[in-house]
Design an enzyme around this catalytic site. Structure first.
Site, PDB file in Angstrom:
ATOM      1  N   ARG A 547      -9.085  -2.319   2.758  1.00  0.00           N
ATOM      2  CA  ARG A 547      -9.225  -3.721   2.393  1.00  0.00           C
ATOM      3  C   ARG A 547      -9.415  -4.586   3.628  1.00  0.00           C
ATOM      4  NH1 ARG A 547      -4.465  -5.862  -0.454  1.00  0.00           N
ATOM      5  NH2 ARG A 547      -3.559  -4.986   1.441  1.00  0.00           N
ATOM      6  N   SER A 608      -2.497   2.969   9.100  1.00  0.00           N
ATOM      7  CA  SER A 608      -1.309   3.703   8.665  1.00  0.00           C
ATOM      8  C   SER A 608      -1.408   5.199   8.931  1.00  0.00           C
ATOM      9  CB  SER A 608      -1.077   3.451   7.186  1.00  0.00           C
ATOM     10  OG  SER A 608      -1.149   2.074   6.946  1.00  0.00           O
ATOM     11  N   ASP A 662       1.611   0.525   8.393  1.00  0.00           N
ATOM     12  CA  ASP A 662       1.902  -0.155   7.118  1.00  0.00           C
ATOM     13  C   ASP A 662       3.398  -0.340   6.874  1.00  0.00           C
ATOM     14  OD1 ASP A 662       2.168   2.556   6.760  1.00  0.00           O
ATOM     15  OD2 ASP A 662       1.168   2.630   4.818  1.00  0.00           O
TER      16      ASP A 662
HETATM   17 MG    MG Z   1      -0.220   1.161   1.027  1.00  0.00          MG
END
Ligand code: MG
Ligand code: ADP
Length: 919
Positions: A547, A608, A662
């Site tokens: 995103r 992440s 994250d």
């Molecule tokens: Mg996630």
């Protein structure tokens, strides 16, 4: 006058509806833990949780205690769908004094019958399971444990009430030196009927018994429903009452701990109305029948419906009409004052369309009356209305049961087979017809098929026994298979201690390289203080979705807009250049759409994956996880890779200020709302955690002051072999098929990417062992990832009718029986519970370390959590929190779900960084 009597005995449909409603209420009262003790209908649990599936096999013995005799039955099942069970039986007359003698004498007599019976069958002395049909109200706590509540039906043996009758029978049997005979099941006669009618194709889930059950009418061999029975001659009177049973959802049977699956409940509905709830339909005739009975005021429903009483009701109607001179004018009617002169059997003959009139005349003349043609006609009308009323009331009761089943199973329509037995059904179609049509009117959402029982209770008892054996063997094997996945408290404490050890290793300057938990410094030194302001871009890479976001942090809160972009698998697993080029294209697309092309916004990059961070904006990728494997990236600074891609794409206005994991993003975003939030946890595709550690403990970064957020990368916990003894064969199978075999071993026990796979492998093993889906091969289940982790969430929702489980399995082309569904649910529960508990053990190590770091007796801390598994699974979070509290009792841990932690958090880290950068 006759019309008035007929009218009084006719119950309008609305009233039947009301009776059904009251019955439903009483059923619920009997099922509920709070009200069970006061309920009229006792709704006794039977511990029979399954109907036959046709795989039952072996020799079985049944002993049935009846009013005047004991019946023994031997049955051999071949595991062939119960199509051709071999059976032989024998009936022993019981001396009259036994019913009122000592309990010991009664059970000795029964055991002697068993010995005599077995003596006539020469078979090897292997263990012989026995089912005991005991038609009295018992408080059952297991299939083979049942205390007699009270005697009835003329029995009053001493020293039995309140005792376990299974135990009494077993002792008596042992005394006869028959210790290979093992009493494994006790059941009520109604339950036996239900089981008798049950076949593989047509499982019966309801049984009604109304009046005498009388299977044996002929001598010799008799084939009954494919079952060869050797029968004895006498016509044997048995119970003349009425009762019913049905398969209830175990969850609703509150007297029993079990919450999964179903259990047969013995309603004892004969007592319905004993609290007066039927007084508005009781006629003066019924009052008289009741007063003259041996138990006035009791069994009110039975006295309206049961065959023992129909003749008596008619007798009272006739007496009353004769007194009013509406019948038998001119003849002496004193004979009608005698109890029992009119038999129910005669009533049933009189209502016959063709021969009824003749039968009426004969019945009346036999007792010395001289009926006119009109008398006979009226008597027939009266008999009809009495039988019809019984059938209609029975229908109201049945409708209550059916509606209850339909509702508690969450169905719109219930299709069910109902076993019926008792003299009212045999040859008297009128009763059956009314029962069927009125049931249809009162429970239109249910489609019941009535199956007449052909062998009373004996065969059913054998089935119950066989099913019990099958289930016990099945349970043993399932438990054995699942045992390695069930972690004890001690196991979890060990995991916690190991995690703590690995944490210390990971933080140490020297030991760092050998730790499986890498404890990576993040250069994030503080959580937000609320003064952060500005507009930021954020990227979120490393989850299911990639995103791009724009985040505005203002005094009145945080606002965001975002766009999801797909990263095709080919790009995830292609070259690093292609991956980062793709990312830049997505950013440019986003900026265009958001009209942000002209601005240079600081960018926070949520990345992440495990990185060795050298600064807030410098992060060397250590390894890919979660399905990524783009080449040329490991060992490189991902910020640099991003900048190079921007250059290639001529996108010069990019200002990367922070790389954020994250977990850190999650902690930061929750920290914006709750200053106590100093831990971040992710349980989504993967799992990981971060927390605020004292700088002095961080051996890998210079400086002793303050704290730094440590990205634990706990998914790799166990990669050094320290968890090997908790890995199961299923975990190894799952691990082998991943692109990072041998890596991220802790994560592979916990996170969304793997739980479905673990379940799939367990299901395959269960099929292989013939414990699931009848052992039929399941080609579709061989496909990797076909069993989604989100299925666990659906399957484990409390109280969800198991048909949903079935629907999921059906999509996988798996034909699941009810029991299969229960087992699949158990597997899911086992896997998700283990995941939650392991996660708790990890967190316990973290919070305890933080508490020690700070020298506190108690620590209060908040965990910011993200991840679809944590958020969507119906029990994961609760199990996690409970076990954490258990393992770390000195910490008060609050959980705060993060909303879009990755995006918001990256922006906040960037904001905190910019705040620091500006003078
Ligand atoms: Mg996630
Ligand atoms: P990520 O961790 O990749 O950022 P999520 O937090 O959305 O993404 O987690 C995605 C994972 O959650 C998927 O791997 C999937 O297995 C799992 N998942 C998706 N839906 C559910 C659900 N309803 N219940 C449990 N797990 C789910």
């Amino acid at each position: 006058q006759v019309q008035r009597a007929l009218l009084a005995l006719t119950i309008p449909l609305e009233m039947l509806q009301a009776v059904k409603g009251r019955m439903l209420q009483d059923m619920c009262k009997g099922l509920s833990r709070q009200t069970h003790a006061q309920a009229n209908m006792r709704m006794l649990p039977t511990y029979i949780c399954s109907t036959p599936d046709g795989t039952e096999k072996g020799d079985l013995l049944v002993v049935e205690l009846c009013q005047t005799h004991v019946r023994t039955l031997w049955m051999t099942l071949l595991g062939d769908g119960n199509r051709s069970p071999q059976a032989t039986n024998k009936i022993f007359d019981m001396p009259g004094d036994i019913m009122k003698g000592t309990g010991e004498a009664l059970f000795d007599f029964i055991a002697q019958c068993v010995r005599q019976f077995l003596a006539g069958i020469s078979r090897p002395q292997h263990r012989l399971p026995l089912g005991f049909v005991f038609p009295f109200s018992c408080r059952q706590t297991q299939l083979d444990k049942a205390e007699l509540i009270s005697w009835s039906k003329g029995f009053s043996c001493s020293d039995v009430e309140g005792k376990d009758v299974v135990q009494l029978l077993q002792s008596a049997i042992n005394k006869q030196e028959l210790s290979h005979v093992d009493v494994v099941a006790l059941m009520n006669d109604t339950v036996g009927t239900m089981m008798t009618c049950s076949t593989v194709e047509k499982p019966c889930e309801v049984a009604l018994v109304i009046g005498e059950q009388r299977p044996f009418r002929v001598t010799g061999w008799w084939v009954l429903g494919g079952c060869l029975l050797q029968c004895s001659p006498p016509l044997l009177p048995t119970d003349k009452g009425t009762n019913s049973c049905f398969m209830a959802e175990a969850q609703q049977v509150e007297m029993v701990e079990e919450t999964s699956g179903r259990m047969c409940v013995n309603t004892e509905w004969g007592c319905f109305g004993d609290d007066g709830s039927l007084s508005d339909i009781m006629t003066p005739y019924d009052q008289r029948v009741d007063q003259e009975s041996s138990n006035p005021g009791q069994k009110r429903f039975e006295k309206l419906v049961g065959s023992l009483y129909l003749g008596e009701i008619v007798r009272h109607v006739l007496t009353s009409l004769a007194a009013e001179k509406a019948l038998f004018v001119g003849s002496s009617v004193t004979v009608l004052g005698t109890k029992g002169v009119l038999k129910t059997q005669q009533v049933l003959e009189i209502i016959d369309n063709e021969e009824g009139m003749a039968k009426a005349r004969k019945a009346l003349e036999d007792v010395g009356l001289r009926p006119s043609e009109r008398d006979c006609c009226r008597v027939q009308q009266i008999c009809r209305v009495v039988v019809s009323r019984a059938a209609a009331l029975c229908a109201a009761g049945l409708a209550a049961i059916l509606s209850h089943m339909c509702q508690s199973r969450g169905l719109e329509q219930l299709v069910v087979n109902v076993a019926v037995d008792g003299e009212l059904f045999r040859g008297h179609t009128r009763f059956g017809e009314i029962l069927q049509s009125v049931t249809g009117l009162l429970a239109p959402e249910c489609m019941a098929t009535f199956l007449p029982s052909v062998d009373g209770t004996g065969r059913g008892a054998a089935m119950v026994t066989a099913v019990a054996l099958r289930l016990a063997a099945h349970r043993r094997e399932v438990d054995q298979l699942l045992a390695p996945l069930r972690l004890s408290r001690a196991d979890l404490e060990r995991v916690q201690a190991l995690m703590r050890r690995e944490m210390d290793l990971g933080l140490g300057r020297e030991s760092h390289a050998n730790a499986s938990v890498r404890m990576l410094p993040t250069y994030v030194r503080g959580t937000p203080d609320g003064t952060e302001r500005g507009e930021f871009l954020a990227l979120d890479l490393g989850g299911t979705n990639f995103r791009v976001l724009v985040v505005r942090v203002a005094q009145d809160g945080i606002r965001m807009a975002s766009e999801i972009y797909v990263i095709p698998t080919a790009v995830m697993q292609g070259t690093g250049e292609a991956l980062f080029d793709h990312i830049i294209e997505c950013i440019m697309d986003f900026q265009l759409k958001q009209d942000l092309m002209e601005q240079v916004l600081p960018l926070g990059f949520t990345f992440s994956f495990p990185c060795q961070q050298l600064g807030l904006d410098k992060a060397v990728l250590l390894s890919w996880t979660k399905g990524f494997s783009a080449s040329g990236c490991v060992g490189q600074d991902v910020v640099q890779l991003l900048r190079e891609a921007a250059q290639r794409k001529q996108h010069l206005a990019l200002k990367v200020v922070a790389v954020v994991n994250d977990t850190v993003g999650t902690m930061m975003s929750c920290g914006y709302d709750d200053p106590k939030c100093e831990i971040g946890l992710i349980v989504g595709t993967g799992t990981n955690a971060c927390y605020m550690e004292e700088m002095q403990n961080v051996g890998t970064v210079e400086g002793e002051q303050g704290r730094m957020c440590i990205n634990m990368e706990w998914g790799a916990f166990g990669d050094n072999g320290c968890l090997d003894d908790i890995f199961t064969d299923f975990d190894r199978l799952v691990d082998e098929k991943t692109i990072n075999a041998g890596k991220q071993r802790f994560e592979k026990l916990i996170s969304g990417m793997y739980l479905g796979e673990i379940v799939r492998h367990i299901l395959l093993a269960l099929v292989e062992k013939q414990l699931l889906f009848c052992g039929k091969p399941c080609p579709k289940l061989q496909t990797k990832d076909i069993f989604k982790t989100k299925f666990l969430s659906t399957i484990e929702i409390d109280g969800l009718a198991l048909r949903q489980v079935r629907a999921i399995l059906q999509d996988l082309e798996l034909q699941a029986s009810f029991e299969d569904s229960v087992l699949v649910r158990e597997v899911c529960q086992t896997v998700s519970l283990r995941a939650a508990h392991l996660c708790a053990a990890g967190l316990a190590a973290v919070v305890e370390k933080m508490r020690e770091n700070r020298g506190l007796a108690r620590l209060a801390v908040t965990v910011g959590v993200d991840g679809t598994l944590y958020k969507m699974h119906p029990h994961f979070s609760q199990h996690l929190q409970q076990m954490l509290q258990d393992l770390a009792p000195n910490c008060t841990v609050t959980f705060l779900q993060s909303e879009d932690g990755s995006g918001k958090g990256a922006a906040l880290v960037a904001a905190v960084a910019c705040r620091g950068a500006e003078p």
